[in-house]
Write an enzyme that holds these catalytic residues in place. Structure first.
Site, PDB file in Angstrom:
ATOM      1  CB  ALA A 144      40.377  40.342  26.243  1.00 13.01           C
ATOM      2  CG  ASP A 159      42.625  40.407  36.673  1.00 13.54           C
ATOM      3  OD1 ASP A 159      43.420  39.903  37.497  1.00 13.54           O
ATOM      4  OD2 ASP A 159      42.722  40.228  35.452  1.00 13.54           O
TER       5      ASP A 159
END
Length: 199
Positions: free
Chosen positions: A20, A129
């Site tokens: 993103a 993550d």
């Protein structure tokens, strides 16, 4: 810049990541600053409902060291999340390579992030993550774990090739490379981060 997404106006670019791009934005009616995370992937009509389900799950997370998801939406097949804005950047930006942190600072960071991970794992969520770029500093320099479930959302909505690569290789546990992350995978990644801080 200047584009409107739902009730939010995009003000300026902040950073880009694997899944993103993040922009500073403001609520059009309230004038409050927020962060808008635009996912790189274009959603099909089938993916939109999956995204909404995942975004609702992430938005339910309530913990003092997890960045809050305030809203989400899909504009022209592009998904976005609206989150609290952390004005002091990331721990990656704050920590200079080659300069070890003081143990008291490390301990403070570890307690905050470990508490957030414990809470999320109790909610049956795996971050996938963990890395300093996803550890934000709030207005009072408290640590806020971000991108919770972003890898999961991306995995639900993009190709199998990318799904297997969800996460940052330098921090990923071996089982995560096989596409089988579990709570211990987050702990492994966090241990790598702590090792970096100590060294």
């Amino acid at each position: 810049i200047g584009q409107q997404l739902g009730n939010y106006r995009v003000i300026r670019f902040l950073e880009a990541g694997g899944f993103a791009e993040v922009y500073l934005g403001e609520h059009i009616h309230l004038g409050t600053e927020i962060a808008i995370k635009l996912l790189h992937t274009q959603l099909t009509s089938e993916d939109v409902e999956k995204f909404r389900t995942e975004a609702r799950t992430i938005a339910r997370l309530r913990h003092p060291h997890i960045i809050r998801v305030l809203d989400f939406g899909v504009e022209r097949n592009t998904a976005y999340l609206v989150m609290d804005y952390a004005p002091n950047g990331t721990l990656r930006q704050r920590i200079h390579e080659g300069i070890p942190l003081q143990p008291t600072i490390i301990l403070s960071y570890v307690k905050q992030i470990a508490s957030a991970l414990q809470y999320a794992h109790e909610q049956k969520l795996i971050h996938r993550d963990i890395k300093p770029q996803n550890m934000l500093l709030g207005a009072d320099n408290d640590v806020l774990l971000s991108d919770f479930g972003l890898a999961e959302i991306a995995q639900s909505t993009i190709s199998q090739v990318v799904q297997e690569q969800a996460g940052s290789p330098s921090y990923m546990a071996p089982e995560q490379f096989l596409g089988k992350p579990r709570p211990a995978s987050d702990q492994y990644s966090f241990a790598v981060v702590i090792y970096e801080w100590l060294c």
